[in-house]
Design a protein around this motif. Structure first.
Motif, PDB file in Angstrom:
ATOM      1  N   ARG A   1       0.903  -1.205   0.089  1.00 28.06           N
ATOM      2  CA  ARG A   1       0.040  -0.140   0.067  1.00 28.06           C
ATOM      3  C   ARG A   1       1.009   1.482  -0.048  1.00 28.06           C
ATOM      4  O   ARG A   1       1.752   1.475   0.920  1.00 28.06           O
ATOM      5  CB  ARG A   1      -0.964  -0.146   1.328  1.00 28.06           C
ATOM      6  N   LEU A   2       0.418   1.984  -0.869  1.00 28.87           N
ATOM      7  CA  LEU A   2       1.422   3.317  -1.130  1.00 28.87           C
ATOM      8  C   LEU A   2       0.475   4.639  -1.281  1.00 28.87           C
ATOM      9  O   LEU A   2      -0.361   4.628  -2.066  1.00 28.87           O
ATOM     10  CB  LEU A   2       2.297   3.286  -2.238  1.00 28.87           C
ATOM     11  N   TRP A   3       0.875   5.571  -0.398  1.00 22.43           N
ATOM     12  CA  TRP A   3      -0.141   6.810  -0.500  1.00 22.43           C
ATOM     13  C   TRP A   3       1.024   7.949  -0.893  1.00 22.43           C
ATOM     14  O   TRP A   3       1.676   8.314  -0.338  1.00 22.43           O
ATOM     15  CB  TRP A   3      -0.626   7.204   0.748  1.00 22.43           C
ATOM     16  N   LEU A   4       0.483   8.709  -2.182  1.00 28.24           N
ATOM     17  CA  LEU A   4       1.196   9.663  -2.673  1.00 28.24           C
ATOM     18  C   LEU A   4       0.338  10.732  -2.225  1.00 28.24           C
ATOM     19  O   LEU A   4      -0.849  11.180  -2.709  1.00 28.24           O
ATOM     20  CB  LEU A   4       1.245   9.565  -4.247  1.00 28.24           C
ATOM     21  N   ALA A   5       0.851  11.610  -1.415  1.00 27.71           N
ATOM     22  CA  ALA A   5       0.222  12.660  -0.736  1.00 27.71           C
ATOM     23  C   ALA A   5       0.800  13.900  -1.518  1.00 27.71           C
ATOM     24  O   ALA A   5       1.790  14.427  -0.795  1.00 27.71           O
ATOM     25  CB  ALA A   5       0.029  12.724   0.677  1.00 27.71           C
ATOM     26  N   ASP A   6      -0.073  14.664  -1.983  1.00 26.75           N
ATOM     27  CA  ASP A   6       0.436  15.998  -2.684  1.00 26.75           C
ATOM     28  C   ASP A   6      -0.315  17.141  -2.076  1.00 26.75           C
ATOM     29  O   ASP A   6      -1.447  17.483  -2.184  1.00 26.75           O
ATOM     30  CB  ASP A   6      -0.132  15.894  -4.210  1.00 26.75           C
ATOM     31  N   ASP A   7       0.436  18.286  -1.374  1.00 29.24           N
ATOM     32  CA  ASP A   7       0.145  19.282  -0.668  1.00 29.24           C
ATOM     33  C   ASP A   7      -0.188  20.462  -1.815  1.00 29.24           C
ATOM     34  O   ASP A   7       0.437  21.308  -1.485  1.00 29.24           O
ATOM     35  CB  ASP A   7       0.782  19.570   0.487  1.00 29.24           C
ATOM     36  N   ALA A   8      -0.692  19.993  -2.963  1.00 32.86           N
ATOM     37  CA  ALA A   8      -0.673  21.146  -3.926  1.00 32.86           C
ATOM     38  C   ALA A   8       0.939  21.364  -4.318  1.00 32.86           C
ATOM     39  O   ALA A   8       1.125  22.764  -4.586  1.00 32.86           O
ATOM     40  CB  ALA A   8      -1.540  22.257  -3.548  1.00 32.86           C
ATOM     41  N   CYS A   9       1.818  20.579  -4.344  1.00 27.26           N
ATOM     42  CA  CYS A   9       3.444  21.016  -4.432  1.00 27.26           C
ATOM     43  C   CYS A   9       3.502  20.497  -5.815  1.00 27.26           C
ATOM     44  O   CYS A   9       4.461  21.273  -6.519  1.00 27.26           O
ATOM     45  CB  CYS A   9       4.133  20.329  -3.538  1.00 27.26           C
ATOM     46  N   ALA A  10       3.081  19.266  -6.523  1.00 22.48           N
ATOM     47  CA  ALA A  10       3.711  18.990  -7.851  1.00 22.48           C
ATOM     48  C   ALA A  10       3.108  19.603  -8.889  1.00 22.48           C
ATOM     49  O   ALA A  10       2.000  20.451  -9.036  1.00 22.48           O
ATOM     50  CB  ALA A  10       2.985  17.241  -8.115  1.00 22.48           C
ATOM     51  N   GLY A  11       3.968  19.945 -10.117  1.00 23.29           N
ATOM     52  CA  GLY A  11       3.850  20.767 -11.072  1.00 23.29           C
ATOM     53  C   GLY A  11       3.354  19.889 -11.988  1.00 23.29           C
ATOM     54  O   GLY A  11       3.104  18.871 -12.039  1.00 23.29           O
ATOM     55  N   PRO A  12       3.162  20.432 -13.282  1.00 22.83           N
ATOM     56  CA  PRO A  12       2.328  19.786 -14.401  1.00 22.83           C
ATOM     57  C   PRO A  12       3.059  18.522 -14.849  1.00 22.83           C
ATOM     58  O   PRO A  12       2.600  17.491 -14.957  1.00 22.83           O
ATOM     59  CB  PRO A  12       2.133  20.515 -15.546  1.00 22.83           C
TER      60      PRO A  12
ATOM     61  N   HIS B   1       1.672   8.650 -15.143  1.00 20.57           N
ATOM     62  CA  HIS B   1       2.118   7.425 -15.805  1.00 20.57           C
ATOM     63  C   HIS B   1       2.596   6.262 -15.084  1.00 20.57           C
ATOM     64  O   HIS B   1       2.386   4.919 -15.255  1.00 20.57           O
ATOM     65  CB  HIS B   1       3.389   7.908 -16.627  1.00 20.57           C
ATOM     66  N   TRP B   2       3.065   6.617 -14.001  1.00 19.78           N
ATOM     67  CA  TRP B   2       3.539   5.519 -13.072  1.00 19.78           C
ATOM     68  C   TRP B   2       2.423   4.933 -12.385  1.00 19.78           C
ATOM     69  O   TRP B   2       2.216   3.751 -12.204  1.00 19.78           O
ATOM     70  CB  TRP B   2       4.341   6.283 -11.983  1.00 19.78           C
ATOM     71  N   MET B   3       1.363   5.470 -11.968  1.00 18.10           N
ATOM     72  CA  MET B   3       0.063   4.841 -11.462  1.00 18.10           C
ATOM     73  C   MET B   3      -0.485   3.974 -12.405  1.00 18.10           C
ATOM     74  O   MET B   3      -1.077   2.871 -11.891  1.00 18.10           O
ATOM     75  CB  MET B   3      -0.957   5.790 -10.991  1.00 18.10           C
ATOM     76  N   ALA B   4      -0.379   4.170 -13.815  1.00 13.19           N
ATOM     77  CA  ALA B   4      -0.987   3.257 -14.723  1.00 13.19           C
ATOM     78  C   ALA B   4      -0.312   2.072 -14.945  1.00 13.19           C
ATOM     79  O   ALA B   4      -0.919   0.978 -15.531  1.00 13.19           O
ATOM     80  CB  ALA B   4      -1.172   3.996 -16.038  1.00 13.19           C
ATOM     81  N   HIS B   5       0.891   2.031 -14.279  1.00 15.26           N
ATOM     82  CA  HIS B   5       1.839   0.639 -14.620  1.00 15.26           C
ATOM     83  C   HIS B   5       2.403  -0.014 -13.324  1.00 15.26           C
ATOM     84  O   HIS B   5       2.731  -1.047 -13.603  1.00 15.26           O
ATOM     85  CB  HIS B   5       2.945   1.160 -15.571  1.00 15.26           C
ATOM     86  N   THR B   6       2.259   0.605 -12.248  1.00 12.13           N
ATOM     87  CA  THR B   6       2.933   0.231 -10.849  1.00 12.13           C
ATOM     88  C   THR B   6       2.019  -1.106 -10.500  1.00 12.13           C
ATOM     89  O   THR B   6       0.875  -1.431 -10.940  1.00 12.13           O
ATOM     90  CB  THR B   6       2.794   1.095  -9.925  1.00 12.13           C
ATOM     91  N   ARG B   7       3.173  -1.956  -9.778  1.00 10.41           N
ATOM     92  CA  ARG B   7       2.443  -3.438  -9.376  1.00 10.41           C
ATOM     93  C   ARG B   7       2.055  -2.933  -7.803  1.00 10.41           C
ATOM     94  O   ARG B   7       1.523  -3.995  -7.145  1.00 10.41           O
ATOM     95  CB  ARG B   7       3.422  -4.312  -9.428  1.00 10.41           C
ATOM     96  N   LEU B   8       2.492  -1.908  -7.437  1.00 12.81           N
ATOM     97  CA  LEU B   8       1.960  -1.450  -5.953  1.00 12.81           C
ATOM     98  C   LEU B   8       0.375  -1.033  -5.942  1.00 12.81           C
ATOM     99  O   LEU B   8      -0.069  -0.536  -6.970  1.00 12.81           O
ATOM    100  CB  LEU B   8       2.929  -0.390  -5.311  1.00 12.81           C
ATOM    101  N   ARG B   9       0.050  -1.206  -4.749  1.00 16.50           N
ATOM    102  CA  ARG B   9      -1.333  -0.667  -4.450  1.00 16.50           C
ATOM    103  C   ARG B   9      -1.410   0.622  -3.990  1.00 16.50           C
ATOM    104  O   ARG B   9      -1.332   1.061  -2.977  1.00 16.50           O
ATOM    105  CB  ARG B   9      -2.090  -1.628  -3.453  1.00 16.50           C
ATOM    106  N   ALA B  10      -1.390   1.567  -5.171  1.00 22.17           N
ATOM    107  CA  ALA B  10      -1.163   3.188  -4.788  1.00 22.17           C
ATOM    108  C   ALA B  10      -2.164   4.038  -5.126  1.00 22.17           C
ATOM    109  O   ALA B  10      -3.153   3.702  -5.771  1.00 22.17           O
ATOM    110  CB  ALA B  10      -0.106   3.498  -5.732  1.00 22.17           C
TER     111      ALA B  10
END
Length: 292
Positions: free
Chosen positions: A34-45, A53-62
């Motif tokens: 289990r992986l939680w990518l938590a974005d505090d409105a920091c990531a740019g485009p 792209h990574w979420m579409a291919h990962t084997r982790l439960r993200a």
């Protein structure tokens, strides 16, 4: 087998570091984690594109969440940890590069002793948990797979640290809840908030330890926000003296040397065996060596 802890990755603004971190997670973390990518409105485009792209291919439960407006590093992470309830959570720095086996070994460390509240792995930029030198920023590991194999052979003594370190830490959920989480009112940076949490956990009788068998690399050390260290000094007057004493006494000198010796002598990984043994009429015979 017990489920591994939740991994929380606070998403930063550096899309190159994010890409490297996600690649290392994919390579060195068991599928289904289990992986939680938590974005505090920091990531740019571009960072958002890397995540998509990574979420579409990962084997982790993200899962990926993004706030509409930033609320600050410590406040956002405390919000995420609170949502995790009493689950054990491994928090990675946004630019961390975990080596293979990192999460399983941290989980084993936490499970080995109920008094451990936080487990910190080695890092080349790990301050008191630094390797090959304490308190210094070393280059990124030149052979991470070999270093991971060497660390896996370290004896599990779990020595005490003055506090957990911000490149990566596994936090016991029940201990974190008892300490009432991070103090988002006093601190702005994760590294300062983590030090404060660690010291409160120690005051409640828990231990903050080094996990000698895990390694998480990082290109730089975390930098506290302006005023954070002053607030720590006011709340914990002996903190700076304790860290200075730890650095001067260097109780981990022999442990670091042992890891260096293992890194110098550890062999290559075992070759993958053939999936199907070759057989003849009078019984099985040894399979031919696996070819690359």
């Amino acid at each position: 087998m017990a489920e591994l802890p939740i991994v929380v990755l606070p998403v930063g603004s550096d899309d190159v570091a994010l890409d490297a971190c996600l690649a290392a997670l994919e390579a060195g973390t068991p599928p289904g984690t289990r992986l939680w990518l938590a974005d505090d409105a920091c990531a740019g485009p571009r960072g958002c594109a890397v995540i998509e792209h990574w979420m579409a291919h990962t084997r982790l439960r993200a899962d990926y969440t993004r706030r509409q407006r930033t609320i600050g590093e410590v406040a956002h992470l405390d919000e995420v940890l609170t949502a995790c309830g009493d689950a054990d959570v491994a928090v990675l720095a946004p630019d961390a590069v975990p080596l293979p086996g990192w999460l399983e070994r941290l989980a084993a460390c936490l499970a080995s002793d109920g008094s451990i509240a936080s487990a910190t792995p080695w890092s080349n930029a790990g301050e008191t948990a630094g390797w090959p030198r304490i308190g210094e920023i070393a280059p990124m590991p030149r052979d991470p797979a070999r270093l991971a194999r060497a660390a896996a052979r370290m004896p599990a003594t779990h020595p005490e640290l003055p506090a957990a370190v911000g490149h990566c830490v596994l936090l016991r959920g029940s201990a974190r809840q008892r300490a009432r989480g991070l103090d988002a009112e006093s601190y702005g940076s994760w590294c300062a908030g983590l030090i404060d949490l660690s010291l409160r956990l120690a005051g409640l009788g828990w231990r903050n330890v080094l996990c000698e068998s895990a390694f998480v690399a990082r290109p730089v050390e975390g930098v506290p926000f302006e005023g954070d260290m002053d607030r720590l000094a006011v709340r914990w007057p002996d903190w700076h003296a304790r860290v200075a004493c730890f650095l001067m006494r260097d109780p981990l000198r022999a442990t670091r040397a042992e890891l260096a010796d293992l890194f110098a002598t550890v062999g290559p990984p075992e070759p993958q065996p053939d999936l199907f043994p070759v057989t003849v009429d009078d019984g099985p015979v040894a399979a031919s060596p696996a070819r690359p």
